[in-house]
Scaffold this motif. Structure first.
Motif, short mmCIF file in Angstrom:
data_model
loop_
_atom_site.label_atom_id
_atom_site.label_comp_id
_atom_site.label_asym_id
_atom_site.label_seq_id
_atom_site.Cartn_x
_atom_site.Cartn_y
_atom_site.Cartn_z
N GLU A 1 -4.26 -2.83 -5.95
CA GLU A 1 -5.57 -2.24 -6.17
C GLU A 1 -5.55 -0.74 -5.88
O GLU A 1 -4.78 -0.27 -5.06
CB GLU A 1 -6.60 -2.92 -5.26
CG GLU A 1 -6.76 -4.39 -5.55
CD GLU A 1 -7.66 -5.05 -4.52
OE1 GLU A 1 -8.33 -4.35 -3.76
OE2 GLU A 1 -7.68 -6.29 -4.51
N GLU A 2 -6.40 -0.01 -6.56
CA GLU A 2 -6.66 1.41 -6.31
C GLU A 2 -5.41 2.28 -6.31
O GLU A 2 -5.24 3.15 -5.46
CB GLU A 2 -7.41 1.57 -4.98
CG GLU A 2 -8.75 0.86 -4.97
CD GLU A 2 -9.46 1.01 -3.64
OE1 GLU A 2 -9.15 1.96 -2.90
OE2 GLU A 2 -10.31 0.17 -3.36
N LYS B 1 -2.37 1.78 -5.50
CA LYS B 1 -1.32 1.51 -4.52
C LYS B 1 -0.31 0.55 -5.12
O LYS B 1 -0.57 -0.14 -6.08
CB LYS B 1 -1.90 0.91 -3.23
CG LYS B 1 -2.85 1.83 -2.51
CD LYS B 1 -2.12 3.04 -1.99
CE LYS B 1 -3.05 3.94 -1.19
NZ LYS B 1 -2.37 5.08 -0.62
N GLU C 1 0.81 -1.22 0.00
CA GLU C 1 0.00 0.00 0.00
C GLU C 1 0.84 1.27 0.00
O GLU C 1 0.60 2.20 0.75
CB GLU C 1 -0.98 -0.02 1.16
CG GLU C 1 -1.97 -1.17 1.06
CD GLU C 1 -3.03 -1.13 2.14
OE1 GLU C 1 -3.24 -0.06 2.74
OE2 GLU C 1 -3.65 -2.17 2.38
#
Length: 57
Positions: A36-37, A39, A6
């Motif tokens: 994901e997203e 990161k 992350e």
């Protein structure tokens, strides 16, 4: 081996710059891949011989 999750793209670049400056590109590898997203995941490990820097899959 160290695994960091992350992270932002800038965080990965800052980590890479710090470790390469401290230990040298010939001694350590910082690999990263998208999560994901937006990161990123980063893996830091000792370089084995002339191992080529490749993204983590």
């Amino acid at each position: 081996m160290i695994v960091l999750r992350e992270l932002g793209e800038n965080d990965v670049q800052n980590l890479r710059n710090l470790l390469y400056r401290k230990f040298g590109k010939r001694n350590v590898i910082v690999r990263s891949s998208k999560q994901e997203e937006g990161k990123r995941l980063a893996v830091v490990q000792k370089r084995e011989g002339n191992e080529y820097l490749q993204p983590v899959e």
